[in-house]
Scaffold this motif. Structure first.
Motif, PDB file in Angstrom:
ATOM      1  N   LEU A 161      45.355   1.075 -10.531  1.00 50.37           N
ATOM      2  CA  LEU A 161      44.529   1.462  -9.371  1.00 50.37           C
ATOM      3  C   LEU A 161      43.173   0.748  -9.394  1.00 50.37           C
ATOM      4  N   LEU A 162      42.591   0.646 -10.621  1.00 51.14           N
ATOM      5  CA  LEU A 162      41.282   0.012 -10.766  1.00 51.14           C
ATOM      6  C   LEU A 162      41.353  -1.481 -10.412  1.00 51.14           C
ATOM      7  N   ILE A 163      42.396  -2.140 -10.945  1.00 50.54           N
ATOM      8  CA  ILE A 163      42.564  -3.577 -10.658  1.00 50.54           C
ATOM      9  C   ILE A 163      42.770  -3.784  -9.156  1.00 50.54           C
ATOM     10  N   THR A 164      43.596  -2.903  -8.587  1.00 50.55           N
ATOM     11  CA  THR A 164      43.855  -3.000  -7.147  1.00 50.55           C
ATOM     12  C   THR A 164      42.546  -2.852  -6.366  1.00 50.55           C
ATOM     13  N   ALA A 165      41.739  -1.868  -6.808  1.00 53.46           N
ATOM     14  CA  ALA A 165      40.471  -1.627  -6.098  1.00 53.46           C
ATOM     15  C   ALA A 165      39.572  -2.864  -6.148  1.00 53.46           C
ATOM     16  N   THR A 166      39.522  -3.513  -7.348  1.00 52.62           N
ATOM     17  CA  THR A 166      38.691  -4.716  -7.493  1.00 52.62           C
ATOM     18  C   THR A 166      39.219  -5.821  -6.579  1.00 52.62           C
ATOM     19  N   ALA A 167      40.554  -5.968  -6.616  1.00 55.14           N
ATOM     20  CA  ALA A 167      41.162  -7.002  -5.766  1.00 55.14           C
ATOM     21  C   ALA A 167      40.886  -6.720  -4.304  1.00 55.14           C
ATOM     22  N   VAL A 168      40.940  -5.419  -3.948  1.00 54.13           N
ATOM     23  CA  VAL A 168      40.671  -5.036  -2.561  1.00 54.13           C
ATOM     24  C   VAL A 168      39.255  -5.445  -2.180  1.00 54.13           C
ATOM     25  N   LYS A 169      38.314  -5.231  -3.173  1.00 53.95           N
ATOM     26  CA  LYS A 169      36.931  -5.579  -2.882  1.00 53.95           C
ATOM     27  C   LYS A 169      36.792  -7.085  -2.637  1.00 53.95           C
ATOM     28  N   ALA A 170      37.467  -7.891  -3.511  1.00 51.81           N
ATOM     29  CA  ALA A 170      37.429  -9.340  -3.340  1.00 51.81           C
ATOM     30  C   ALA A 170      38.048  -9.718  -2.008  1.00 51.81           C
ATOM     31  N   ASP A 171      39.149  -9.072  -1.685  1.00 55.23           N
ATOM     32  CA  ASP A 171      39.799  -9.339  -0.395  1.00 55.23           C
ATOM     33  C   ASP A 171      38.890  -8.927   0.753  1.00 55.23           C
ATOM     34  N   ASP A 172      38.191  -7.794   0.557  1.00 59.39           N
ATOM     35  CA  ASP A 172      37.236  -7.330   1.578  1.00 59.39           C
ATOM     36  C   ASP A 172      36.268  -8.450   1.914  1.00 59.39           C
ATOM     37  N   PHE A 173      35.728  -9.077   0.841  1.00 60.62           N
ATOM     38  CA  PHE A 173      34.750 -10.150   1.026  1.00 60.62           C
ATOM     39  C   PHE A 173      35.364 -11.316   1.790  1.00 60.62           C
ATOM     40  N   LYS A 174      36.547 -11.735   1.285  1.00 61.95           N
ATOM     41  CA  LYS A 174      37.190 -12.898   1.892  1.00 61.95           C
ATOM     42  C   LYS A 174      37.536 -12.611   3.356  1.00 61.95           C
ATOM     43  N   ASP A 175      38.146 -11.417   3.564  1.00 61.29           N
ATOM     44  CA  ASP A 175      38.537 -11.057   4.935  1.00 61.29           C
ATOM     45  C   ASP A 175      37.321 -11.009   5.859  1.00 61.29           C
ATOM     46  N   ALA A 176      36.271 -10.355   5.304  1.00 62.94           N
ATOM     47  CA  ALA A 176      35.068 -10.210   6.135  1.00 62.94           C
ATOM     48  C   ALA A 176      34.470 -11.575   6.449  1.00 62.94           C
ATOM     49  N   MET A 177      34.489 -12.475   5.468  1.00 64.43           N
ATOM     50  CA  MET A 177      33.919 -13.820   5.680  1.00 64.43           C
ATOM     51  C   MET A 177      34.749 -14.600   6.705  1.00 64.43           C
ATOM     52  N   ILE A 178      36.062 -14.475   6.594  1.00 65.64           N
ATOM     53  CA  ILE A 178      36.928 -15.210   7.540  1.00 65.64           C
ATOM     54  C   ILE A 178      36.708 -14.684   8.954  1.00 65.64           C
ATOM     55  N   LYS A 179      36.636 -13.344   9.043  1.00 67.22           N
ATOM     56  CA  LYS A 179      36.450 -12.728  10.365  1.00 67.22           C
ATOM     57  C   LYS A 179      35.080 -13.153  10.956  1.00 67.22           C
ATOM     58  N   ALA A 180      34.068 -13.084  10.101  1.00 65.27           N
ATOM     59  CA  ALA A 180      32.734 -13.449  10.581  1.00 65.27           C
ATOM     60  C   ALA A 180      32.699 -14.918  11.000  1.00 65.27           C
ATOM     61  N   LYS A 181      33.391 -15.751  10.212  1.00 67.57           N
ATOM     62  CA  LYS A 181      33.403 -17.188  10.515  1.00 67.57           C
ATOM     63  C   LYS A 181      34.039 -17.439  11.885  1.00 67.57           C
ATOM     64  N   LYS A 182      35.119 -16.698  12.152  1.00 65.49           N
ATOM     65  CA  LYS A 182      35.801 -16.873  13.440  1.00 65.49           C
ATOM     66  C   LYS A 182      34.848 -16.459  14.577  1.00 65.49           C
ATOM     67  N   ASN A 183      34.209 -15.312  14.371  1.00 60.42           N
ATOM     68  CA  ASN A 183      33.266 -14.833  15.391  1.00 60.42           C
ATOM     69  C   ASN A 183      32.093 -15.806  15.564  1.00 60.42           C
ATOM     70  N   LEU A 184      31.708 -16.405  14.452  1.00 58.91           N
ATOM     71  CA  LEU A 184      30.605 -17.375  14.503  1.00 58.91           C
ATOM     72  C   LEU A 184      31.004 -18.593  15.335  1.00 58.91           C
ATOM     73  N   THR A 185      32.219 -19.073  15.104  1.00 64.93           N
ATOM     74  CA  THR A 185      32.684 -20.235  15.872  1.00 64.93           C
ATOM     75  C   THR A 185      32.698 -19.901  17.365  1.00 64.93           C
ATOM     76  N   ASP A 186      33.202 -18.682  17.691  1.00 67.70           N
ATOM     77  CA  ASP A 186      33.210 -18.270  19.105  1.00 67.70           C
ATOM     78  C   ASP A 186      31.793 -18.215  19.667  1.00 67.70           C
ATOM     79  N   ALA A 187      30.905 -17.635  18.864  1.00 67.07           N
ATOM     80  CA  ALA A 187      29.527 -17.461  19.348  1.00 67.07           C
ATOM     81  C   ALA A 187      28.827 -18.805  19.528  1.00 67.07           C
ATOM     82  N   THR A 188      29.073 -19.744  18.615  1.00 67.96           N
ATOM     83  CA  THR A 188      28.405 -21.049  18.757  1.00 67.96           C
ATOM     84  C   THR A 188      29.023 -21.831  19.924  1.00 67.96           C
ATOM     85  N   ASN A 189      30.252 -21.544  20.233  1.00 69.86           N
ATOM     86  CA  ASN A 189      30.854 -22.215  21.394  1.00 69.86           C
ATOM     87  C   ASN A 189      30.212 -21.768  22.700  1.00 69.86           C
ATOM     88  N   THR A 190      29.854 -20.474  22.751  1.00 70.70           N
ATOM     89  CA  THR A 190      29.229 -19.976  23.986  1.00 70.70           C
ATOM     90  C   THR A 190      27.707 -20.058  23.919  1.00 70.70           C
TER      91      THR A 190
END
Lengths: 727, 256
Positions: free
Chosen positions: B12-41
């Motif tokens: 459970l602990l390892i999973t939680a850590t991995a989830v946190k790392a995934d949280d970061f990656k997911d959040a960064m990818i999502k933000a990056k996509k939104n950033l590209t959209d925002a810079t386009n407009t």
């Protein structure tokens, strides 16, 4: 079984934590205006939202328990609040406080005018070189600031009623004592030899300056030259009276850089165009060259050698009551400074410098045939470091050696200058040493209040006196752009070596001045500046010639008081202008005065109005108007004929009991930037003294002193043209 | 039994850590996509939203240098919202550009060998000419120093070459710049963009559309219209949603 229970409990807890709670609210500033784009987040999570255009935010979270809610936005202080998230949706309205003034370092020193990289500079280098009538001369530009006056039409300046020799020019921590050409040439304008384009920082302080500066009574012009040039290039300029060539080189790895600058004056075309018919035996000429070598010894270490040489000569007809002939003068000036700067730690700075300057001049007029040599050398070290976030410490030491020599024939009687007049032969020299130490603490008590306390001590080898000068400056920030500034301190300056030589005395005391300054300043990023400042200075130990004992003493005294006003408006990109006004009252019992009287440079009213307008991106037009009350002079009230000498001996009124006529001048210039053979080019046309006012700076007399004759400089109206080209 | 329990909790602990790392990656990818959209407009509200997203990602305390880099990049774009469509909001340009400089300095402090930070700082420093012309000398010196540093670290970075090209494009010929001189630099930039693969999906990848756009503009100034069409069309093909190409460059080309 127990294992299953634990697992069950885990999933129950996890499941409960996944229930979403909505947190929402409105974010406003103190005036209830929405803070658009503010970011709200639960600390340690990415749960949060951005405020919309009405300041509303809303997000969901699965977190439960005690957390901290944070809200941030550019220009506002971070907001944080403890919140307890349970099962209910929450509404949290947030009021943000503006951040205040964190971006600008507040400048504590009162009476200071700056140019360079600070965002609140008074004038930029470009503004300085373009001031109409200033002829791209730094010192003349400074006279458009309140409190400073041109001495005649030349470059030397007098500040707040003090003498020009009470102003110290400091270049890269070295003292620069003779930065002028033609300064000893009677009836000729002096010019500064400092190239304003080579300066990255200029700080002119007309009083209340730091303990860093010693042996100076009135004002300091603190200059910093560029270290490494930013690019390679050559700039050539040819004008009606002068030509110059400047160049810069920086190595590809930006570790080594070099600059050079050279000029030559040739004023014949200038005289002809302006119809100037002065009688010259040698028309004024000057040559100069200099430059820098810079080597970056490490990431923070810089070794810089600065050197400059100037030569000037002039022969001009002059009529004095006893003799009509040419004043011939010639001067050579050499200055060099080796400076090493390094940051011993990431926040501290150490500067060590060694400088040497040699100035000699020859003057001939009638019986006068004299040469003067003045040699200075100085070693200096300065260290500064922050002690903590609120306290900066700096300290330094300097040792200065000065040798003065005077050789040749000097008239025995001031009223007889004829070639066959009695004279005495001078063949003498005097030297001195001065050791100075200072220490300063700057305390940023809050972002609204800062105080600088400093103390310096100097020991002078001739008088063997140790002096102690405490100094204090403070600033109180009233709002983002406005300040109250004040300074108080004690300042000393030793009499020039020639007075020790002339008097044969060793106990002449350092002249003393106590400065008290209080002012208000509004400065909006250098675009809008308003400043009003009042000052009072009292003087002690001024040099006084005792007529009874026919000797110098240190018993003079006096005071100066006044108010300076400065208003600047810069409307980018079209208009830039400023108005300076000063009212002053400066009185001293000094030199030959028998009582307290107007000081030599007691100028009651001084007004400067400067404006520049960019008609197009390439064409700029500017105008300057200057007015000042005439300076005091000592009138001649009569004379008696002395048959053995066949000359008249004048009788003088009280010292400085007369006034020259008021000074007025209106100057204009125009600059046009264009392409010339594919190169960047700038053309300059300047007309000085458009109103053709005959400004008088001195008086001479007919041989029997019955008539006064005003001396003015050259032709009243002057036209100048020049062309600059960049390669 | 105890071993089993320990094993499950460890998982459970390892999973939680991995989830946190995934949280970061997911959040960064999502933000990056939104950033590209925002810079386009180049929509200020959208950019502010993305800024908030990145600020919240900072809370995860992971690769803060990269997050600060992106907040600085958002501010770099926000600065231009004060200057677009004929607006001349110097205060806004100054506010966001200065904030971006502060953040990029922080990012450099946190990770000094990330060349992208110096490249962005180079662009931000160049912007200062717009609102701090009086500090021309200091800006030019900083620019020269950054240029040297980037050349030593990552000379073949396409974003650096693009900014170098833009700086040359806007510098008058008399001062060593000019439209003609900028063309080979922009060409080098687009060539480098074509082979560039970023380390992670959420790493910086901006600048390609700008390089194509400026190349088209440069050829337009030289009246080589076949080249204008070639590079504009190629840019549109590679970056069909680019607001820079679809709005700014299109409008500039239509002025002709």
């Amino acid at each position: 079984m127990r294992f299953l229970a634990i697992l069950f409990l885990f999933f129950i807890t996890a499941g409960a934590s996944f229930a979403q709670i909505k947190i929402s609210g409105k974010i406003t500033d103190k005036d209830a205006l929405p803070v658009v784009g503010a970011n709200v987040v639960i600390k340690g999570t990415i749960d949060g939202a951005t405020a919309d255009e009405k300041g509303y935010y809303e997000f969901e979270t699965s977190k439960k328990g005690s957390f901290i809610l944070i809200c941030t936005s550019i220009g506002f202080k971070e907001f944080s609040k403890n919140i307890n998230i349970s099962n209910d949706n929450m509404v949290i309205n947030i009021v943000m406080e503006t951040e205040g003034y964190k971006t600008d370092e507040i400048i504590v020193t009162a009476s200071s005018f700056t140019s360079g990289e600070n965002s609140k500079v008074t004038l930029t280098p470009l503004e300085i070189v373009r001031i109409p009538g200033a002829d791209a001369d730094l010192f003349r530009a400074i006279t458009t600031f309140p409190g400073s006056n041109q001495v005649d039409e030349g470059s030397r300046i007098a500040v707040r009623g003090g003498d020009p020799n009470e102003v110290l020019t400091f270049l890269d921590n070295a003292s620069l004592y003779n930065p002028f050409i033609f300064q000893d040439a009677y009836n000729t304008q002096s010019f500064s030899t400092i190239n304003p384009w080579g300066l990255r920082g200029i700080n002119f302080s007309s009083g209340g300056f730091s303990a860093r500066f010693g042996n100076v009574l009135s004002a300091v012009l603190d200059l910093q030259s560029y270290d490494l040039p930013s690019s390679n290039g050559i700039f050539a300029f040819i004008g009606l009276a002068n030509a110059s060539l400047q160049g810069a080189y920086v190595s590809p790895d930006t570790k080594f850089g070099a600059t050079f600058a050279t000029y030559q004056t040739y004023i014949k075309p200038f005289l002809d165009l302006n119809g100037i018919t002065e009688d010259y035996s040698k028309s004024p000429t000057a040559t100069g060259f200099g430059g820098t070598l810079v080597y970056k010894t490490s990431e923070t270490g810089i070794l810089k050698l600065y050197a400059n040489y100037d030569h000037s000569k002039v022969g001009i007809r002059n009529s004095s009551p006893s003799f009509n002939g040419y004043v011939n003068s010639e001067a050579n000036s050499f200055f060099t400074n080796l400076k090493y700067s390094v940051a011993p730690t990431s926040v501290s700075l150490l500067n060590v410098s060694a400088s040497f300057s040699n100035y000699n001049s020859i003057s001939k007029y009638g019986v006068l045939d004299n040469s003067i040599g003045n040699l200075y050398s100085k070693i200096r070290a300065d260290f500064s470091t922050p002690l903590n976030e609120a306290l900066d410490f700096s300290a330094g030491t300097e040792f200065e050696y000065n040798k003065y020599e005077s050789n040749g024939k000097v008239p025995l009687l001031f009223y007889n200058l004829r070639p066959d007049a009695p004279f005495f032969e001078l063949n003498s020299s005097k030297n001195s040493g001065r050791l100075g130490l200072y220490s300063e603490l700057k305390s940023k008590i809050s972002k609204y209040f800062a105080i600088v306390g400093g103390i310096r001590s100097d020991y002078y080898s001739i008088s063997k006196k140790v002096i102690l000068d405490p100094r204090l400056s403070l600033v109180f920030r009233l709002s983002e752009h406005s300040y109250i500034k004040g300074s108080a301190g004690i300042y000393h300056q030793n009499p020039a070596l020639e007075y020790f030589l002339e008097s044969g005395k060793t106990d002449l005391l350092p002249e003393q001045s106590n400065h008290y300054i209080l002012g208000y300043e509004y400065n909006r990023d250098g675009d809008y500046i308003f400043r009003v400042e009042g000052y009072y200075k009292d003087y002690k130990n001024l040099l006084l010639f005792d007529r009874f004992f026919q000797n110098f003493s240190s018993s003079g005294y006096g005071f100066a008081k006044g108010v300076d006003l400065f208003l600047k408006v810069r409307l980018k990109p079209k208009f830039n202008g400023w108005i300076s006004y000063a009212i002053a009252d400066s009185r001293r019992k000094q030199f030959y005065a028998t009582d307290v009287s107007s000081a030599n440079y007691d100028i009651t009213h001084t007004l400067s109005i400067v404006g520049e307008y960019n008609i197009t991106e390439r064409l700029t037009i500017g105008a300057t108007y200057k007015y000042s009350t005439g300076k005091p002079f000592t009138p001649v009230t009569g004379s008696i004929f002395e048959p053995s000498q066949d000359v008249y001996i004048p009788f003088f009124a009280e010292v400085n009991s007369g006034r020259m006529p008021d000074y007025r001048r209106f100057d204009m210039n125009m600059q046009y930037i264009f392409n010339f053979l594919g190169k960047f080019a700038v053309a300059v046309v300047a007309v000085n003294n458009i109103l053709n006012v005959n400004n008088v700076f001195e008086y001479t007399y007919t041989p029997d002193y019955s008539n006064k004759i005003g001396i003015s400089y050259n032709s009243p109206r002057i036209i100048y043209v020049g062309l600059g080209l960049q390669f | 039994m105890k071993t089993k329990l320990f094993f499950i909790l460890a998982v459970l602990l390892i999973t939680a850590t991995a989830v946190k790392a995934d949280d970061f990656k997911d959040a960064m990818i999502k933000a990056k996509k939104n950033l590209t959209d925002a810079t386009n407009t180049m929509d200020e509200k959208q950019l502010l939203k993305v800024r908030g997203e990145y600020e919240r990602i900072l809370q995860l305390k992971q690769d803060e240098w990269l997050v600060n880099y992106f907040i600085a990049y958002v501010d770099y774009n926000l600065a231009y919202t004060g200057m677009s469509d004929g607006k001349n909001d110097m205060e806004k340009m100054k506010k966001y550009n200065n904030s971006a400089i502060e953040l990029i300095n922080k990012a450099i402090e946190q990770k000094s060998d990330f060349s992208e930070s110096y490249i962005l700082k180079y662009g931000l420093n160049f912007n200062r000419f717009i609102y701090e012309m009086e500090k021309m000398m200091e800006i030019a010196t900083t620019s020269a120093q950054l240029e040297q540093k980037i050349k030593a670290m990552d000379n073949d970075n396409p974003r650096f070459q693009y900014l170098l090209g833009a700086s040359t494009y806007f510098t008058p010929e008399n001062f060593g710049g000019g439209v003609s001189k900028s063309i080979p630099i922009f060409e080098k930039s687009i060539q480098l963009f074509s082979s560039r693969v970023e380390k992670e999906e959420y790493y910086p990848d901006w600048g390609g559309d700008q390089a194509y756009g400026y190349l088209a503009l440069a050829y337009n100034k030289l009246e080589q219209f076949d080249k204008v069409k070639e590079y504009y069309d190629k840019g549109k093909e590679l970056y069909p949603n680019s607001g820079f190409l679809n709005n700014y460059i299109k409008a500039e080309l239509e002025k002709k």
